[in-house]
Write a protein that holds these residues in place. Sequence first.
Motif, PDB file in Angstrom:
ATOM      1  N   ARG A  76      -1.647  -3.116  -8.190  1.00  0.00           N
ATOM      2  CA  ARG A  76      -1.144  -3.262  -6.833  1.00  0.00           C
ATOM      3  C   ARG A  76      -0.080  -4.348  -6.855  1.00  0.00           C
ATOM      4  O   ARG A  76      -0.245  -5.354  -7.541  1.00  0.00           O
ATOM      5  N   SER A 134       0.684   3.722   1.779  1.00  0.00           N
ATOM      6  CA  SER A 134       1.010   4.145   3.146  1.00  0.00           C
ATOM      7  C   SER A 134       2.190   3.365   3.729  1.00  0.00           C
ATOM      8  O   SER A 134       2.854   3.843   4.640  1.00  0.00           O
ATOM      9  N   CYS A 139       0.859  -1.178   0.000  1.00  0.00           N
ATOM     10  CA  CYS A 139       0.000   0.000   0.000  1.00  0.00           C
ATOM     11  C   CYS A 139       0.898   1.232   0.000  1.00  0.00           C
ATOM     12  O   CYS A 139       1.996   1.204   0.548  1.00  0.00           O
TER      13      CYS A 139
HETATM   14 ZN   LIG Z   1      -3.170   0.839   3.121  1.00  0.00          ZN
END
Ligand SMILES: [Zn+2]
Length: 356
Positions: free
Chosen positions: A345, A47, A45
């Motif tokens: 992703r 983040s 991700c």
């Molecule tokens: Zn995330």
Amino acid sequence: MHPSTYKAKAYSAASETSPLASTIIARRDPTERDVQIEILFCGICHSDLHSVRNEWSEFMATNYPIVPGHEIVGRVTRVGSAVTKYKPGELVAVGCMVDSDRTCQNCKRDLEQFCPNMTLTFNSPDKHLGGVTYGGYSDSIVVNEHFVLRLPSNLNIAGVAPLLCAGITTYSPMRHWGVGQGKKVGVVGLGGLGHMGVKFAHAFGARVVVFTTSPNKRDDAMRLGADEAVVSRNADEMKKHAGSFDFILDTVSADHDVNAYINLLGVDGNLTLVGAPAEPLRVPAFGLIVRRRSFSGSSIGGIAETQEMLDFCGKHNITADVEVIPVQKVNEAYERLLKSDVKYRFSIDMASLKSK
Ligand SMILES: [Zn+2]
Ligand SMILES: [Zn+2]
């Protein structure tokens, strides 16, 4: 008293300028209500990257070493004596949270993501061992059964991993704002979040319009389930949609003109931010007032809703589009992520952690 621990393999960063590298960490042996999981895949991700490089230092400074990763799928290997939900051998998942107080108003409403005492999967104070929690770039993790999710058996698990953050982040606001048949839904940005938003909006039965800056993403948008793709730089194309949307999901993390999208909302239309631009966005009052429009944000989803999302994905055969990589390629993957060079992703095959 701290519980006993065992050694787990992991990938961690030692400082904000260090690459991720192989390491050994301590995990607690499962206590009464804990489930120990062998991690099979972990999504990457954005983040993770922000945290590893301490780019969110103002509101969430990173503690080093950091083991990122909160898009986790795996298999149960051990359970505590009081665990009732899971048995060894079952396929399960863990998302962005591993604990909360379970007593506050938000927890009681199944909104653990807004609990003031919520524990994030990584870089959060670890109530059991001290220090901070370590995430999914590891061969195993130990989590309270309440925060463990059940996987539908029909899905490709490499593509399931990103559902635990990118999936629920886009699913939850669509459910909240009533996306469904007869609704016109916009998705701004076609990256990790956006591509999930398109899949969900389509599966909910809405008419889906993707907004992108790159005309070459048009075919992909249609393949993912969009009914139309609009190049946001084209003012004429944008104008055609003025005042017509029920809901717009804005997934863009870079600075952008959010007002251009607010103007596309109809009466009572809502625009929800799930991307997080670093600078404040300018929202003129009249853009909202004239059609009773609203402008809001959303953050992941509660545990019950995350389970609902996974079950929905099982029923509708939805997974993220992933590029599977060995953990040894994670630093390279971060550089590619910065260039949006992934469809859509990365999913780390954790079996690769054994080969080192
Ligand atoms: Zn995330
Ligand atoms: Zn709570």
